[in-house]
Design a protein around this motif. Structure first.
Motif, PDB file in Angstrom:
ATOM      1  N   THR A 188       0.807  -1.223   0.000  1.00  0.00           N
ATOM      2  CA  THR A 188       0.000   0.000   0.000  1.00  0.00           C
ATOM      3  C   THR A 188       0.836   1.267   0.000  1.00  0.00           C
ATOM      4  N   SER A 189       1.934   1.254   0.718  1.00  0.00           N
ATOM      5  CA  SER A 189       2.808   2.434   0.723  1.00  0.00           C
ATOM      6  C   SER A 189       4.264   1.965   0.637  1.00  0.00           C
ATOM      7  N   PRO A 190       4.708   1.656  -0.592  1.00  0.00           N
ATOM      8  CA  PRO A 190       6.046   1.098  -0.761  1.00  0.00           C
ATOM      9  C   PRO A 190       7.139   2.103  -0.422  1.00  0.00           C
ATOM     10  N   PRO A 191       8.205   1.629   0.239  1.00  0.00           N
ATOM     11  CA  PRO A 191       9.353   2.504   0.509  1.00  0.00           C
ATOM     12  C   PRO A 191      10.098   2.810  -0.794  1.00  0.00           C
ATOM     13  N   GLU A 192      10.984   3.768  -0.743  1.00  0.00           N
ATOM     14  CA  GLU A 192      11.696   4.215  -1.940  1.00  0.00           C
ATOM     15  C   GLU A 192      12.475   3.082  -2.612  1.00  0.00           C
ATOM     16  N   TRP A 193      13.112   2.203  -1.825  1.00  0.00           N
ATOM     17  CA  TRP A 193      13.882   1.112  -2.425  1.00  0.00           C
ATOM     18  C   TRP A 193      12.996   0.199  -3.266  1.00  0.00           C
TER      19      TRP A 193
END
Length: 148
Positions: A45-50
């Motif tokens: 739902t809210s993927p981190p930048e990596w």
């Protein structure tokens, strides 16, 4: 006395597959620990930048490489192109396709055409059978033609 349920976990390889990423390219902390269902949902739902960068630029897992090239995973194996490709490498292959890619794309197109032909054929047979059954219901004393 009630026992606490432990959260459902999965191995990093399973989580990577669900995320559509190439596991060796993921950060070490992702590769080394189990992932809970809640953590996976958070990553989706809210993927981190990596994760965003990995999905955009790769390297990509085989199934994603095959999809982007418009061929099957078996086609990658036949071409001995089993390594993970980056988005730039995939674009390069699409811009100047090598012989194996042209052959595999043609093979994949043939498979899609054959699948479409079979689907139409099955739909026609089902419609013919339905017409025969409908005829038998509306005319119980007549002999209905056999559906092929």
């Amino acid at each position: 006395m009630t026992s606490q349920k432990s959260p459902q976990t999965m191995k990093p390889a399973t989580a990577a597959k669900k995320l559509g990423i190439y596991l060796p390219a993921a950060p070490a902390e992702f590769q080394e620990g189990d992932v809970t269902r809640d953590e996976l949902n958070t990553l989706l739902t809210s993927p981190p930048e990596w994760l965003v960068q990995l999905r955009l630029n790769g390297p990509h897992p085989r199934q994603e490489v095959a999809r982007k090239l418009g061929i099957s995973i078996s086609g990658l194996s036949r071409a001995e192109a089993d390594e993970a490709y980056t988005t730039a490498q995939i674009k390069g292959l699409l811009e100047a396709p090598p012989e194996w890619l042209v052959v595999e794309r043609a093979r994949q197109a043939g498979v899609h055409e054959e699948n479409a032909r079979i689907k139409v054929e099955r739909a026609e047979k089902a419609a013919q059978k339905e017409r025969a059954e409908r005829h038998a219901r509306t005319n119980p004393n007549s002999i209905a033609p056999k559906a092929r």
